[in-house]
Design an enzyme around this catalytic site. Structure first.
Site, PDB file in Angstrom:
ATOM      1  N   SER A 211      19.505  -1.461 -32.439  1.00  0.00           N
ATOM      2  CA  SER A 211      20.226  -2.730 -32.568  1.00  0.00           C
ATOM      3  C   SER A 211      19.220  -3.848 -32.792  1.00  0.00           C
ATOM      4  O   SER A 211      18.063  -3.751 -32.340  1.00  0.00           O
ATOM      5  CB  SER A 211      21.040  -3.019 -31.305  1.00  0.00           C
TER       6      SER A 211
ATOM      7  N   TYR B 142      21.144  -4.050 -22.091  1.00  0.00           N
ATOM      8  CA  TYR B 142      21.417  -3.417 -23.382  1.00  0.00           C
ATOM      9  C   TYR B 142      20.189  -3.510 -24.288  1.00  0.00           C
ATOM     10  O   TYR B 142      19.810  -2.538 -24.951  1.00  0.00           O
ATOM     11  CB  TYR B 142      22.616  -4.102 -24.030  1.00  0.00           C
TER      12      TYR B 142
END
Length: 246
Positions: free
Chosen positions: A143, A156
């Protein structure tokens, strides 16, 4: 133009929606044989219908956080296709996006397990098969959070940044016997990620959808045997205007 993925046996985790579903569709169109996974059997069945079914498609209900499910998945792919050439670790999720002080032990563990530890488990389970064949390609979907910071996204981000570093080490482990590893690093896209994490996605108007980014993901796999794409970052042009990552 030659499709190097034609005939290859490819696992795409998280294949019932988003990047995974779009990637599976493109790979099938290129002549690959594809196994998609997901935890929800009903959603996986719906994905099979959307993809048109056929002998080149296999769906296996599996939870990527469970080693037993990985082993069952690998066995099913080998039984159906007789080979396992590529693994796309596309699964993941926000689970809980919140400031660190609001993350309890269970939330921290769940985010790290789904987005990092489960990927490592999956790689561990497919590597013996690939090594025995003398080739194999693993693509891990990270990501933009791995390289850019936003408040509330710390756990995350830690998982996704760890995934980039892990993939680099994995590439060096695989290279001596002919294996390859790639990290795909996407910015925001209009998928079901925000809804699943209970986040507002109204700001994503005009951003790419899953298919737009999946084209580049497939290109990372569709390279000659003597070539490898180490890492690719891809952004929506509207997001570039928002944050200037350069």
């Amino acid at each position: 133009m030659e499709n190097y993925v034609k005939g290859r046996c490819i696992i795409v985790t998280g294949g019932s929606s988003g990047f995974g579903l779009a990637t599976a569709r493109l790979l099938l169109e290129c002549g690959a044989r594809v196994a998609i996974t997901g935890r929800d059997a009903a959603r996986l069945d719906a994905a099979v219908r959307k993809l048109g079914g056929g002998d080149a498609l296999l769906a296996v209900t599996a939870d990527a956080t469970q080693t037993a499910d990985w082993r069952r998945l690998v066995a099913a792919v080998l039984e159906r296709f007789g080979a396992l050439d590529v693994l796309v670790n596309n699964h993941g999720g926000g689970i809980k996006i919140a400031p660190t002080e609001e993350m309890d032990d269970a939330a921290i563990a769940a985010v790290l397990d789904l987005n990092l530890a489960s990927v490592i488990r999956g790689c561990r389970e497919v590597l013996p098969v690939m090594r025995a064949a003398g080739h194999g390609h693993i693509l891990n979907v990270s990501s933009a959070c791995a390289r850019h910071s936003w408040p509330g996204w710390g756990v995350y981000t830690a998982a996704k940044a760890g995934l980039v570093g892990y993939t680099r080490c994995l590439a060096l482990e695989m290279a001596p016997w002919g294996g390859k590893a790639t990290c795909f690093i996407p910015g925001a896209a209009r998928t079901n990620f925000s809804q699943a994490a209970h986040l507002d996605d109204s700001w994503q108007a005009g951003l790419p959808d899953a298919h737009d980014f999946a084209r580049t993901l497939v290109h990372c796999l569709d390279v000659p045997p003597n070539s490898v794409i180490e890492e690719v970052s891809i952004w929506g042009t509207e997001q570039i205007k928002m944050l200037n990552p350069f």
